[in-house]
Design a protein around this motif. Structure first.
Motif, PDB file in Angstrom:
ATOM      1  N   MET A 135       1.231  -1.414   4.149  1.00  9.68           N
ATOM      2  CA  MET A 135       0.184  -0.554   4.693  1.00  9.68           C
ATOM      3  C   MET A 135       0.741   0.781   5.181  1.00  9.68           C
ATOM      4  O   MET A 135       0.122   1.833   4.994  1.00  9.68           O
ATOM      5  N   LEU A 136       1.917   0.753   5.794  1.00  9.60           N
ATOM      6  CA  LEU A 136       2.531   2.019   6.211  1.00  9.60           C
ATOM      7  C   LEU A 136       2.909   2.853   4.992  1.00  9.60           C
ATOM      8  O   LEU A 136       2.744   4.076   4.990  1.00  9.60           O
ATOM      9  N   GLY A 137       3.412   2.196   3.949  1.00 11.64           N
ATOM     10  CA  GLY A 137       3.738   2.922   2.725  1.00 11.64           C
ATOM     11  C   GLY A 137       2.508   3.567   2.111  1.00 11.64           C
ATOM     12  O   GLY A 137       2.549   4.728   1.687  1.00 11.64           O
ATOM     13  N   TYR A 171       8.897   4.735   7.305  1.00 12.45           N
ATOM     14  CA  TYR A 171      10.174   4.088   7.590  1.00 12.45           C
ATOM     15  C   TYR A 171       9.913   2.674   8.076  1.00 12.45           C
ATOM     16  O   TYR A 171       9.412   2.461   9.183  1.00 12.45           O
ATOM     17  N   ALA A 172      10.227   1.696   7.234  1.00  6.94           N
ATOM     18  CA  ALA A 172       9.927   0.311   7.579  1.00  6.94           C
ATOM     19  C   ALA A 172      10.785  -0.636   6.748  1.00  6.94           C
ATOM     20  O   ALA A 172      11.139  -0.322   5.603  1.00  6.94           O
ATOM     21  N   GLY A 218      10.005  -0.356  -2.997  1.00  5.56           N
ATOM     22  CA  GLY A 218       8.975  -0.699  -3.972  1.00  5.56           C
ATOM     23  C   GLY A 218       7.569  -0.572  -3.430  1.00  5.56           C
ATOM     24  O   GLY A 218       6.613  -0.466  -4.200  1.00  5.56           O
ATOM     25  N   TYR A 219       7.426  -0.565  -2.111  1.00  5.17           N
ATOM     26  CA  TYR A 219       6.121  -0.399  -1.470  1.00  5.17           C
ATOM     27  C   TYR A 219       5.837   1.058  -1.103  1.00  5.17           C
ATOM     28  O   TYR A 219       4.823   1.349  -0.472  1.00  5.17           O
ATOM     29  N   ARG A 250       0.223  17.134  12.837  1.00  8.68           N
ATOM     30  CA  ARG A 250       1.553  17.237  13.434  1.00  8.68           C
ATOM     31  C   ARG A 250       2.442  16.033  13.109  1.00  8.68           C
ATOM     32  O   ARG A 250       3.656  16.081  13.273  1.00  8.68           O
ATOM     33  N   VAL A 251       1.848  14.932  12.641  1.00  5.47           N
ATOM     34  CA  VAL A 251       2.619  13.729  12.314  1.00  5.47           C
ATOM     35  C   VAL A 251       3.341  13.928  10.985  1.00  5.47           C
ATOM     36  O   VAL A 251       2.725  14.279   9.973  1.00  5.47           O
ATOM     37  N   SER A 252       4.650  13.712  10.996  1.00  3.33           N
ATOM     38  CA  SER A 252       5.433  13.849   9.772  1.00  3.33           C
ATOM     39  C   SER A 252       5.794  12.503   9.162  1.00  3.33           C
ATOM     40  O   SER A 252       6.147  12.433   7.989  1.00  3.33           O
ATOM     41  N   ALA A 253       5.721  11.447   9.967  1.00  8.52           N
ATOM     42  CA  ALA A 253       6.136  10.141   9.460  1.00  8.52           C
ATOM     43  C   ALA A 253       5.563   9.014  10.306  1.00  8.52           C
ATOM     44  O   ALA A 253       5.225   9.190  11.480  1.00  8.52           O
TER      45      ALA A 253
END
Length: 250
Positions: free
Chosen positions: A173-175, A186-187, A210-211, A143-146
């Motif tokens: 790490m999020l990328g 989104y960061a 770039g990440y 269900r997580v989109s982002a």
């Protein structure tokens, strides 16, 4: 994610004038905030106004997101109201594991929806060291989109200032986690207190791009156009891509 978003602009859920301005801004998405931006005594009013808020966003072709409260009882009321108002996505704060999304997912699955065909997706707002270390598992939830990085709270969880030296790794790490699971990230490796620093915002957005990030959370309209521009391919890059496609078609 039903569409790729570059700029996601926060606006207090109890401020109709700011919601109107945000709806007419250049932001790809507007986040109606029920959490940090709304005083305790105004939270019920902000929740009750979600239907009107989302209608205004729809009229202006904005992707509609609501950030709910982390508190258990309040969170449940927020989720039910967000579903009834037909928001595109629900941003869940302070996510550290899949367990933090379990109740919200259950409510979405079982809440009756009279006028919508698609349930809202979840945007996991990661605001702690534990959350960053769990980013891959969180992103892998259906269900997580982002994933999104809550910069100031993350820095507070680490006990240091929100400077690029600290933020560089969690943005990476999020990328990685988002791209490994086909989700969005989104960061920005930049403190939200620097929203008036246009050149700094541009540099941070390009670094995040770039990440492997796809956009950024914004707290002020000043950031929106800068972030949008950073995530638009350069004219020469578009020309090269078209040339390659043309050559293959020959």
């Amino acid at each position: 994610m039903s569409q790729m978003l570059r700029s996601l602009l926060f606006v207090p859920g109890d401020n109709p004038d700011q919601i109107c301005k945000a709806a007419r801004s250049a932001a790809d998405a507007v986040i109606i905030d029920l959490e940090d931006a709304v005083a305790a005594e105004a939270k019920n009013d902000a929740r009750d106004a979600l239907g009107e808020s989302v209608e205004l966003l729809r009229e202006n072709a904005k992707y509609a997101i609501v950030r709910i409260n982390a508190d258990g009882a309040m969170r449940k009321r927020d989720v039910v109201a967000a579903i009834e108002a037909n928001f595109d996505a629900i941003m869940v704060p302070k996510v550290e594991s899949d367990a933090d999304l379990a109740e919200v997912g259950y409510l979405i699955a079982h809440q009756k929806r009279s006028n919508r065909q698609v349930s809202p997706s979840l945007i996991a707002l990661i605001e702690s060291a534990r959350g960053v270390l769990s980013a891959a598992k969180i992103a892998d939830l259906p269900r997580v989109s982002a994933l999104a990085l809550g910069i100031e709270d993350f820095a507070q969880s680490m006990g240091v200032k929100p400077e690029p030296a600290l933020l560089d790794l969690p943005v990476r790490m999020l990328g990685l986690a988002a791209n490994a699971t086909g989700k969005a990230a989104y960061a920005l490796p930049l403190s939200i207190a620097s929203f008036r620093d246009i050149e700094g915002t541009r540099a941070a957005a390009l670094t995040a791009l770039g990440y492997g990030c796809h956009g950024a959370l914004c707290i002020h309209p000043l950031q929106v156009e800068t972030v949008n521009a950073a995530y638009v391919p350069a004219t020469e890059d578009v020309a090269k891509a078209r040339a390659v496609i043309f050559a293959w078609q020959e």
